[in-house]
Design an enzyme around this catalytic site. Sequence first.
Site, mmCIF file in Angstrom:
data_model
loop_
_atom_site.group_PDB
_atom_site.id
_atom_site.type_symbol
_atom_site.label_atom_id
_atom_site.label_comp_id
_atom_site.label_asym_id
_atom_site.label_seq_id
_atom_site.Cartn_x
_atom_site.Cartn_y
_atom_site.Cartn_z
ATOM 1 N N GLY A 76 0.769 -1.234 0.000
ATOM 2 C CA GLY A 76 0.000 0.000 0.000
ATOM 3 C C GLY A 76 0.797 1.279 0.000
ATOM 4 O O GLY A 76 0.368 2.294 -0.559
ATOM 5 N N GLU A 131 4.315 4.358 5.916
ATOM 6 C CA GLU A 131 3.041 3.648 5.839
ATOM 7 C C GLU A 131 2.031 4.492 5.063
ATOM 8 O O GLU A 131 2.078 5.722 5.112
ATOM 9 C CB GLU A 131 2.491 3.374 7.246
ATOM 10 C CG GLU A 131 3.059 2.136 7.900
ATOM 11 C CD GLU A 131 2.295 0.874 7.528
ATOM 12 O OE1 GLU A 131 1.675 0.851 6.445
ATOM 13 O OE2 GLU A 131 2.321 -0.084 8.310
ATOM 14 N N ASP A 132 1.120 3.826 4.379
ATOM 15 C CA ASP A 132 0.072 4.551 3.665
ATOM 16 C C ASP A 132 -1.009 5.043 4.615
ATOM 17 O O ASP A 132 -1.424 6.198 4.563
ATOM 18 C CB ASP A 132 -0.530 3.682 2.557
ATOM 19 C CG ASP A 132 -0.973 2.308 3.048
ATOM 20 O OD1 ASP A 132 -0.692 1.966 4.216
ATOM 21 O OD2 ASP A 132 -1.576 1.559 2.256
ATOM 22 N N ASP A 135 -4.611 2.739 10.665
ATOM 23 C CA ASP A 135 -6.007 2.454 10.975
ATOM 24 C C ASP A 135 -6.066 1.888 12.389
ATOM 25 O O ASP A 135 -5.978 2.623 13.354
ATOM 26 C CB ASP A 135 -6.568 1.496 9.921
ATOM 27 C CG ASP A 135 -8.073 1.352 9.986
ATOM 28 O OD1 ASP A 135 -8.561 0.736 10.940
ATOM 29 O OD2 ASP A 135 -8.772 1.834 9.077
#
Length: 235
Positions: A76, A131-132, A135
Amino acid sequence: ARAALASCRPLYAYHRRTHTMSQDFEVPKFMEKREIETMLFSAADIKQRCVELGAMIDAAYPKLDKPLIIICTLKGAAVFFADLVRELHIDHVWEFMSFSSYGTGTTSSGAVQMVLDLKMDIGGRDVLVVEDILDTGNTLKYMIKQLNAREPRSVKTVVLLHKTEMTIPGIQAEFIGYEIENKFVVGYGLDYAQKYRGLPFIGVLAPWVYKGGGDQKADGSMLAGDVTMPKSPLP
């Protein structure tokens, strides 16, 4: 000294952006525009934010005795990583790691498995994880633990997107592009079922696309790996 998990606040400035929902976007011919509910961040928005994040990262490492090791978390973060590193003016080298969460169906059990490890020794080195999206933070927590065990001098994390309401306590990134609500977003490397990664913008996936798939929680939301998909408004 061993690097620690990040504190509950970022160390560097970031955007609490109130984004403007937009329908002014185009999609490739192999998909329908209605698959994207709305665009959150355009390619131009993301480009400018990468410039700003690059400047923050440069400022955070004023006196490196060895090149900064920058780790891209596949798949990602690949697009974000490629754009971000080209905005840096500090010496750095690249590394790659990949992790997967597994469970039943599309629900993460919270267990994380490393599927691609580093090639170089990070002992005594400064490390930056790219990191994209942050969450739940389960994967990042596991990754930082694995990196800390190798005794780097420091570990910092940069994420493009952060869903603050979803993140488990004690997990935070030092550099954050945008804070967003709990919307299931795709594009710019982010996917649903390996689709949409190549979109140049970041948009909200229409709920009908994932309706009926995955495992449903009590509140109607869906879990796919470490990503929490909001409850579909459709019956």
